[in-house]
Design a protein around this motif. Sequence first.
Motif, mmCIF file in Angstrom:
data_model
loop_
_atom_site.group_PDB
_atom_site.id
_atom_site.type_symbol
_atom_site.label_atom_id
_atom_site.label_comp_id
_atom_site.label_asym_id
_atom_site.label_seq_id
_atom_site.Cartn_x
_atom_site.Cartn_y
_atom_site.Cartn_z
ATOM 1 N N VAL A 245 0.842 -1.199 0.000
ATOM 2 C CA VAL A 245 0.000 0.000 0.000
ATOM 3 C C VAL A 245 0.873 1.242 0.000
ATOM 4 O O VAL A 245 0.631 2.194 -0.764
ATOM 5 C CB VAL A 245 -0.933 -0.001 1.229
ATOM 6 N N PHE A 246 1.894 1.261 0.832
ATOM 7 C CA PHE A 246 2.778 2.422 0.929
ATOM 8 C C PHE A 246 3.457 2.708 -0.414
ATOM 9 O O PHE A 246 3.521 3.852 -0.861
ATOM 10 C CB PHE A 246 3.837 2.177 2.010
ATOM 11 N N LEU A 247 3.961 1.669 -1.047
ATOM 12 C CA LEU A 247 4.716 1.846 -2.288
ATOM 13 C C LEU A 247 3.826 2.160 -3.482
ATOM 14 O O LEU A 247 4.282 2.762 -4.456
ATOM 15 C CB LEU A 247 5.549 0.596 -2.571
ATOM 16 N N SER A 248 2.571 1.776 -3.425
ATOM 17 C CA SER A 248 1.679 2.000 -4.560
ATOM 18 C C SER A 248 0.904 3.301 -4.467
ATOM 19 O O SER A 248 0.271 3.711 -5.438
ATOM 20 C CB SER A 248 0.691 0.826 -4.673
ATOM 21 N N PRO A 308 -0.521 15.772 2.360
ATOM 22 C CA PRO A 308 -1.917 15.708 1.917
ATOM 23 C C PRO A 308 -2.619 14.495 2.508
ATOM 24 O O PRO A 308 -1.992 13.542 2.949
ATOM 25 C CB PRO A 308 -1.792 15.596 0.401
ATOM 26 N N MET A 309 -3.928 14.540 2.496
ATOM 27 C CA MET A 309 -4.703 13.378 2.915
ATOM 28 C C MET A 309 -4.687 12.340 1.793
ATOM 29 O O MET A 309 -4.853 12.684 0.622
ATOM 30 C CB MET A 309 -6.139 13.784 3.237
ATOM 31 N N VAL A 310 -4.467 11.095 2.150
ATOM 32 C CA VAL A 310 -4.455 9.990 1.192
ATOM 33 C C VAL A 310 -5.637 9.092 1.506
ATOM 34 O O VAL A 310 -5.758 8.573 2.625
ATOM 35 C CB VAL A 310 -3.136 9.196 1.271
ATOM 36 N N ALA A 311 -6.512 8.914 0.536
ATOM 37 C CA ALA A 311 -7.712 8.106 0.752
ATOM 38 C C ALA A 311 -7.351 6.628 0.848
ATOM 39 O O ALA A 311 -6.832 6.036 -0.105
ATOM 40 C CB ALA A 311 -8.707 8.331 -0.385
ATOM 41 N N LEU A 312 -7.575 6.049 2.021
ATOM 42 C CA LEU A 312 -7.291 4.637 2.253
ATOM 43 C C LEU A 312 -8.512 3.969 2.860
ATOM 44 O O LEU A 312 -9.254 4.584 3.645
ATOM 45 C CB LEU A 312 -6.102 4.466 3.202
ATOM 46 N N SER A 313 -8.705 2.720 2.522
ATOM 47 C CA SER A 313 -9.761 1.949 3.175
ATOM 48 C C SER A 313 -9.309 1.584 4.587
ATOM 49 O O SER A 313 -8.137 1.737 4.942
ATOM 50 C CB SER A 313 -10.054 0.681 2.375
ATOM 51 N N ALA A 314 -10.242 1.088 5.379
ATOM 52 C CA ALA A 314 -9.908 0.710 6.755
ATOM 53 C C ALA A 314 -8.837 -0.376 6.782
ATOM 54 O O ALA A 314 -7.900 -0.328 7.591
ATOM 55 C CB ALA A 314 -11.167 0.246 7.476
ATOM 56 N N ASP A 315 -8.942 -1.351 5.900
ATOM 57 C CA ASP A 315 -7.946 -2.428 5.859
ATOM 58 C C ASP A 315 -6.589 -1.896 5.428
ATOM 59 O O ASP A 315 -5.543 -2.298 5.977
ATOM 60 C CB ASP A 315 -8.402 -3.536 4.904
ATOM 61 N N GLU A 316 -6.579 -1.004 4.440
ATOM 62 C CA GLU A 316 -5.311 -0.425 3.987
ATOM 63 C C GLU A 316 -4.665 0.405 5.094
ATOM 64 O O GLU A 316 -3.438 0.356 5.285
ATOM 65 C CB GLU A 316 -5.552 0.435 2.745
ATOM 66 N N LEU A 317 -5.464 1.157 5.829
ATOM 67 C CA LEU A 317 -4.932 1.973 6.915
ATOM 68 C C LEU A 317 -4.329 1.102 8.003
ATOM 69 O O LEU A 317 -3.245 1.393 8.530
ATOM 70 C CB LEU A 317 -6.029 2.865 7.490
ATOM 71 N N ARG A 318 -4.999 0.019 8.352
ATOM 72 C CA ARG A 318 -4.464 -0.884 9.375
ATOM 73 C C ARG A 318 -3.150 -1.517 8.922
ATOM 74 O O ARG A 318 -2.199 -1.614 9.697
ATOM 75 C CB ARG A 318 -5.497 -1.972 9.696
ATOM 76 N N SER A 319 -3.092 -1.928 7.683
ATOM 77 C CA SER A 319 -1.886 -2.610 7.209
ATOM 78 C C SER A 319 -0.717 -1.638 7.070
ATOM 79 O O SER A 319 0.414 -1.971 7.446
ATOM 80 C CB SER A 319 -2.159 -3.320 5.899
ATOM 81 N N VAL A 320 -0.942 -0.434 6.555
ATOM 82 C CA VAL A 320 0.166 0.508 6.380
ATOM 83 C C VAL A 320 0.678 1.023 7.712
ATOM 84 O O VAL A 320 1.881 1.252 7.889
ATOM 85 C CB VAL A 320 -0.240 1.659 5.424
ATOM 86 N N SER A 321 -0.226 1.193 8.687
ATOM 87 C CA SER A 321 0.231 1.595 10.015
ATOM 88 C C SER A 321 1.039 0.478 10.678
ATOM 89 O O SER A 321 2.027 0.737 11.389
ATOM 90 C CB SER A 321 -0.948 2.000 10.907
#
Length: 328
Positions: A245-248, A308-321
């Motif tokens: 997610v971070f790299l993409s 800037p704000m980056v639109a992420l889904s809940a699953d993406e936010l959990r994984s990138v954090s």
Amino acid sequence: MALLPSSVLAGCTGWQSAFDAQGASAISIKQLMVLMVVICSVVWALVIAVLIRALWRGREQVERSIGPDPVIERRTARVVVAAVTATVIVLAVFTVVSFFTTRALTLAGHDDLTIKVRGQQWWWGLEYLGPTPDERFETANEIHIPVGRNVRLQLEGIDVIHSLWVPGLAGKQDLIPGRRNELTLRAERPGAYRGQCSEFCGLQHAHMALLVIAEQQETFDQWMRSQRERATDPSDAEIAAGQQVFLSRPCAACHAIRGTSATGTNGPDLTHVGGRRYIAAGLLETTRGSLAAWISDPQTLKPGNNMPMVALSADELRSVSAYLASLK
């Protein structure tokens, strides 16, 4: 002045006090302040005493309707001359002592540890310099230094004028765009010393803090070795997903993580962000939750910052954090 959580206060030595000096430069500044306060207090007491005496004698002369006494006039002239002479001497002493105290802020040797400090709105970019490229690395908002050794800071302002101040270790020095200033730090005992920007630099000036962590040489050398390493590879599926997610997403265009394709330079280097005590220049303790909160809405936490704000889904936010928290 920026305020940090109580947990930060508990972990800091010499919380924002120039009188709790633990470094050579800070000790010199403290001694200068004490000297000035003592001398000025003595001068003030003498002036008040002479003033009271003069008012009292003037009252007696008025009551007796006595004209000027030549003896008293000569005595007064001698007092005025002595006062002027003492003033010149005091000012000369202050000037000389201040000169040598200020000079001590930038004294450094050729073998000193050198760190390039870049002030930006609103965070501190740090580059540890070395004789060879493989000995150099970048980090942010947290300066590690060895105890009992001079550390030369090369100060640069990237956008506006900032000013670095670590009260427990040294005085203030400006970071000016287009000009390089220097400041020398030296800690005499281990501890975490809070620093801050002391020159108004914009909306989030009060939230531009940093920590200087002084360690024994062995601990510092170990930290240096770990910081030169590339980021750790993902250890489980969730962390691996967070890396993707971070790299993409636009994250990789602004931030660098050594060992990956992320090579951005607009934001802090995140290679070992999970090992830092705080994120957002002292705003939040480094936890998975605070990382998720910052990623999801940085403008609410620190209005006006350049992320800037980056639109992420809940699953993406959990994984990138989870991925960022694993980078230690």
